[in-house]
Design an enzyme around this catalytic site. Structure first.
Site, PDB file in Angstrom:
ATOM      1  N   LYS A  26       0.850  -1.212   0.000  1.00  0.00           N
ATOM      2  CA  LYS A  26       0.000   0.000   0.000  1.00  0.00           C
ATOM      3  C   LYS A  26       0.878   1.251   0.000  1.00  0.00           C
ATOM      4  O   LYS A  26       1.927   1.278   0.661  1.00  0.00           O
ATOM      5  CB  LYS A  26      -0.903  -0.029   1.240  1.00  0.00           C
ATOM      6  CG  LYS A  26      -1.964   1.072   1.272  1.00  0.00           C
ATOM      7  CD  LYS A  26      -2.865   0.921   2.500  1.00  0.00           C
ATOM      8  CE  LYS A  26      -3.998   1.934   2.535  1.00  0.00           C
ATOM      9  NZ  LYS A  26      -4.864   1.784   3.727  1.00  0.00           N
ATOM     10  N   SER A 101      -9.773   1.424   2.605  1.00  0.00           N
ATOM     11  CA  SER A 101      -8.949   2.240   1.751  1.00  0.00           C
ATOM     12  C   SER A 101      -7.840   1.479   1.023  1.00  0.00           C
ATOM     13  O   SER A 101      -7.267   2.009   0.073  1.00  0.00           O
ATOM     14  CB  SER A 101      -8.331   3.374   2.570  1.00  0.00           C
ATOM     15  OG  SER A 101      -7.442   2.855   3.536  1.00  0.00           O
ATOM     16  N   SER A 125      -9.886  -0.844   6.771  1.00  0.00           N
ATOM     17  CA  SER A 125      -9.300  -0.715   5.433  1.00  0.00           C
ATOM     18  C   SER A 125      -8.571  -1.933   4.885  1.00  0.00           C
ATOM     19  O   SER A 125      -8.219  -1.948   3.707  1.00  0.00           O
ATOM     20  CB  SER A 125      -8.374   0.490   5.380  1.00  0.00           C
ATOM     21  OG  SER A 125      -9.154   1.655   5.310  1.00  0.00           O
TER      22      SER A 125
END
Ligand code: GLN
Length: 420
Positions: A26, A101, A125
């Protein structure tokens, strides 16, 4: 509609437990020499001079990093649509969001672009995109995984967590990243010699599963049906289920957003265009330059949260909002402790809804916040949770969430592996 913000390869050591494995990371996790944007125009050109602890551990374990994945700006969102780099499409559901996310990371695994991936979970997330993309995601107990090098959004809530196609693969990645780190004083001794992968043996005989009614009631019908079918499968393998009540979760979304926005307003103050971030130019007036940098560098959702967080912490309002939210957080923790004193794990749908259509939720932030109803209570309580594919409704993936006691990762991994 891409999965990666930067597609750069970083090779790991020649041998180790993850040798020959590819991992997507990420884009809010620092990678030395590789751009780390947090999905924000503010950090479009930011190249960290050091690796996050988890990245160091990946490299030492022999993993090859294949790229930095798309995400909601600074982790603020549930669909990956608040990214300054555009949305990511769900690889297993045409025209739908991958969740957020950490949507790029889940999508990378679901699309076969990487064997494994890392995300971060502040209020869901990792679990939300895992559920929406039909893969496995784990949110570790607070303090199990080092946050050194993770760009902070709401530091009292978040943990870095792994994604995999199977429970065993995700657990093997957790083994690599877990354990104490002297550079993050909130890490604990737990996880130092873990073997979570070995816990994925599918043995649920005698397992007691509590089902919090509040986390099932509000979910879509198709989601609930798929959830109960999966519970039937666990019962057929020797687990027992009973209903439990978590009365405090009614306040969890409100408390979560007050705490997350308050911490975000403070954490994001460093993006002033001088120390970090997009420059507001130079004209000698600090306030104007600071304002311009943030006006240009931050997207709408980030601005909304910085404003609300600053307000909630301001003199005169602190007791009314922030303190109340902390009280609610303590109540949520206590509720989970009680429910877990009579059950080994708690089960619920991970998300109350199937993946939304692209473009559907950006205009309605409140609706988006409410979609986090089942995930945020776990972060408020600092507990570990896993999302595992439970099946489909109308051809869309549904995730089942299992929550365990603090540092009870082995228990949730074992239980989830029975559904693999
Ligand atoms: N959707 C939640 C939020 O926007 C959770 C995000 C996260 O876990 N980073 O805050």
């Amino acid at each position: 509609m891409s999965i990666f913000i930067s597609e750069e390869t970083v090779e790991g050591a020649d041998d180790g437990p993850l040798a020959g494995t590819t991992v997507a990371v990420k884009d809010n996790i620092s990678t030395e020499g590789v751009r780390t944007t947090c999905g924000s125009a503010m950090l479009e050109d930011y190249v960290p001079p050091y690796d996050a602890t988890v990245v160091e551990r990946l490299k030492d374990a022999g993993a090859d990093i294949v790229g930095k994945t798309n995400m909601d700006e600074f982790g603020m969102g549930t669909t990956t649509e608040t990214s300054a780099f555009g949305a990511t499409e769900n690889p297993v559901a045409d025209g739908r969001v991958p969740g957020g996310s950490s949507g790029g990371s889940a999508a990378a695994v679901a699309a076969g672009e990487a064997d494994l991936a890392l995300g971060s979970d502040t209020g869901g997330s990792v679990r939300c995109p895992a559920a929406f993309c039909g893969v496995v995601g784990i949110k570790p107990t607070y303090g199990l995984v080092s946050r050194y090098g993770l760009v902070a959004y709401a530091n009292s809530l978040e943990q870095i967590g792994p994604f995999g196609s199977t429970v065993e693969e995700a657990a093997a990645l957790l083994d690599v990243i877990a354990g104490p780190d002297e550079r993050d004083a909130t890490t604990r001794k737990e996880g130092a010699d873990s073997d979570y992968a070995a816990a994925a043996d599918g043995d649920v005989d005698g397992l007691s599963i509590g089902v919090p009614t509040e986390l099932v009631e509000g979910a879509d019908e198709g989601v609930v049906e798929t959830f109960y079918d999966a519970l039937d499968q666990l019962e057929a393998q020797g687990a027992t289920t009973h209903e439990v009540s978590l009365e405090s979760v009614e306040y969890a979304v409100q408390a979560y957003y007050v705490i997350a926005m308050s911490e975000a307003s403070s954490n994001l103050a460093r993006f002033d265009g001088v120390r970090y971030g997009h420059s507001g130019g130079y004209d000698g007036n600090w306030n104007e330059v600071f304002g311009r940098a943030r006006e240009e560098g931050f997207g709408a959702e980030v601005k909304r949260r910085v404003l609300l967080g600053t307000y909630a912490l301001s003199a005169g309002y602190h007791d009314k909002y922030y303190k109340q939210a902390q009280d609610a957080r303590a109540w949520v923790k206590q509720d989970f402790d009680e429910a877990l004193s009579e059950a080994d794990v708690l089960a619920s749908p991970t998300m109350p809804v199937p993946p939304m259509e692209l473009g559907e939720s950006l205009s309605d932030p409140l609706k988006m916040y409410l979609a986090d109803a089942n995930t945020v209570p776990v972060n408020l309580a600092d507990l570990p949770a896993i999302s595992v594919p439970a099946g489909e409704t109308d051809g869309l993936p549904v995730g089942l969430q299992l929550v365990g006691p603090a540092f009870g990762e082995e228990t949730i991994i074992r239980a989830a592996s029975a559904l693999d």
